[in-house]
Write an enzyme that holds these catalytic residues in place. Structure first.
Site, PDB file in Angstrom:
ATOM      1  N   ARG A  50     -25.733 -11.461  -5.038  1.00 26.50           N
ATOM      2  CA  ARG A  50     -25.442 -12.858  -4.718  1.00 26.50           C
ATOM      3  C   ARG A  50     -26.536 -13.829  -5.161  1.00 26.50           C
ATOM      4  O   ARG A  50     -26.243 -14.870  -5.775  1.00 26.50           O
ATOM      5  CB  ARG A  50     -25.236 -13.035  -3.201  1.00 26.50           C
ATOM      6  N   THR A  51     -27.768 -13.516  -4.822  1.00 27.70           N
ATOM      7  CA  THR A  51     -28.830 -14.507  -5.057  1.00 27.70           C
ATOM      8  C   THR A  51     -28.998 -14.751  -6.553  1.00 27.70           C
ATOM      9  O   THR A  51     -29.024 -15.901  -7.014  1.00 27.70           O
ATOM     10  CB  THR A  51     -30.157 -14.026  -4.426  1.00 27.70           C
ATOM     11  N   LYS A  79     -44.616  -1.418 -18.413  1.00 28.74           N
ATOM     12  CA  LYS A  79     -45.734  -0.946 -19.249  1.00 28.74           C
ATOM     13  C   LYS A  79     -47.069  -1.150 -18.542  1.00 28.74           C
ATOM     14  O   LYS A  79     -48.123  -0.950 -19.137  1.00 28.74           O
ATOM     15  CB  LYS A  79     -45.770  -1.725 -20.566  1.00 28.74           C
ATOM     16  N   ARG A 100     -37.473 -12.756  -7.427  1.00 29.83           N
ATOM     17  CA  ARG A 100     -37.300 -11.792  -6.325  1.00 29.83           C
ATOM     18  C   ARG A 100     -38.176 -10.590  -6.639  1.00 29.83           C
ATOM     19  O   ARG A 100     -38.166 -10.076  -7.765  1.00 29.83           O
ATOM     20  CB  ARG A 100     -35.860 -11.341  -6.177  1.00 29.83           C
ATOM     21  N   HIS A 128     -36.885 -15.299   2.714  1.00 28.60           N
ATOM     22  CA  HIS A 128     -35.794 -15.533   1.765  1.00 28.60           C
ATOM     23  C   HIS A 128     -35.303 -16.965   2.031  1.00 28.60           C
ATOM     24  O   HIS A 128     -34.221 -17.184   2.577  1.00 28.60           O
ATOM     25  CB  HIS A 128     -34.687 -14.501   2.010  1.00 28.60           C
TER      26      HIS A 128
HETATM   27  N1   CP Z   1     -28.106 -12.183   0.572  1.00 29.79           N
HETATM   28  C1   CP Z   1     -28.712 -11.632  -0.495  1.00 29.79           C
HETATM   29  O1   CP Z   1     -29.900 -11.832  -0.732  1.00 29.79           O
HETATM   30  O2   CP Z   1     -27.893 -10.853  -1.270  1.00 29.79           O
HETATM   31  P1   CP Z   1     -28.333 -10.159  -2.631  1.00 29.79           P
HETATM   32  O3   CP Z   1     -29.360  -9.109  -2.289  1.00 29.79           O
HETATM   33  O4   CP Z   1     -27.072  -9.587  -3.196  1.00 29.79           O
HETATM   34  O5   CP Z   1     -28.936 -11.210  -3.503  1.00 29.79           O
END
Ligand code: CP
Length: 299
Positions: A50-51, A79, A100, A128
């Site tokens: 999603r993110t 590497k 991320r 997050h």
């Molecule tokens: N909610 C969320 O962070 O989903 P993903 O890990 O799929 O990005």
């Protein structure tokens, strides 16, 4: 002026309100050219559905371009390159970086060496913040506001970064929290104290129990990838599961949220219940991420 978003604490209440208002505009029309000519780097060292895709979709709908990778294996980290050198390099090619990474504090490390704004798309079990923006948007859209709500958070409150950022944000809105978790997975004490010191009520439970007073139930997955001891994961996972029977006495306006992915903590039968809001919640991620990128790059 908003430059980077590392923690939800980087945003004032006024800035959150502005972002949610801007997201409402994108909900009405998410096609525009407001990021035309801008390049955003999408660096996902950890898996995401999603993110990553909502950020990339947000950029595309606004006329911008995306560069990046969806796995650390395809970057020069494989590497032996350091995170800092990767960020120094990529900030030569992009107007902003969405990152991320599996390590808590990685977004902050990236910000320290980046020449362009950094957006934290999840750093280990820490935070997050963009998920929190879409969670706030979802709560506001379904409840008509954020003040004084009864909100239950259930599942993995210890390692769940979405919970950590959400609690930090909600402490500004006099929330009555019910924390539903196994003792081992309860919310870190510093966040419980923050909520209490901010004037929020905090109650604890180890099972889902009565939901009749709740406005929101925020379910979460037990974060298997954060456990050092797999045996401990198998000991505590699977203990909480939301089923239709739990929803019999809920308010008409009550909604179930989940940042997703889910494993087995929500029975599939719940998906058809009018309170199930987690797939609409996913869509809200597009609008708030458009609002955020617009604000950082043009605001
Ligand atoms: N909610 C969320 O962070 O989903 P993903 O890990 O799929 O990005």
């Amino acid at each position: 002026m908003l430059k980077s978003l590392i923690s939800i604490d980087d945003l004032s209440e006024a800035q959150i309100n502005q972002l949610l208002k801007k997201a409402q505009q994108f909900e009405l029309n998410h096609h525009s050219d407001q990021l035309k000519g801008k390049v955003v780097a999408s660096l996902f060292f950890e898996p995401s559905t999603r993110t990553r895709l909502s950020f990339e979709s947000a950029i595309s709908y606004l006329g911008g371009s995306v560069i990046g990778f969806a796995s650390a294996d395809t970057s020069s980290q494989s590497k032996g390159e350091s995170l800092e050198d990767t960020i120094r390099a990529i900030s030569q090619y992009a107007d902003a970086i969405v990152i991320r990474h599996g390590e808590a504090g990685s977004a902050s490390r990236a910000q320290a060496v980046s020449g362009v704004p950094i957006v934290n798309a999840g750093d280990g079990s820490n935070e997050h913040p963009t998920q929190t923006l879409l969670d706030l948007y979802s709560i506001q859209s379904t409840q008509g506001g954020l003040e004084g709500l009864n909100i239950a958070l259930a599942g993995d409150l210890k390692y769940g970064r979405t919970v950590h950022s959400l609690v930090k944000a909600l402490t500004r809105y006099r929330i009555n929290f019910t924390l539903i978790a196994d003792d081992y997975l309860q919310l870190p004490q510093d966040l419980v104290k923050l909520a209490q010191d901010s004037g929020c009520q905090v109650q604890f439970r180890s099972s889902i129990g009565q939901l009749d007073k709740q406005d929101i139930l925020y379910m979460t997955r037990v974060q298997k990838e954060r456990f050092d001891d797999p045996a401990k994961y198998f000991e505590v996972a699977g203990r909480l599961k939301l089923s239709l029977e739990d929803l019999v006495d809920t308010k008409e306006t009550f909604r179930v949220l989940h940042p997703l992915p889910r494993v087995d903590e929500i029975d599939l039968a719940v998906d058809k219940h009018p309170a199930a809001y987690y797939f609409e919640q996913v869509r809200n991620g597009l609008y708030v991420r458009q609002a955020l990128l617009y604000t950082i790059l043009n605001g």
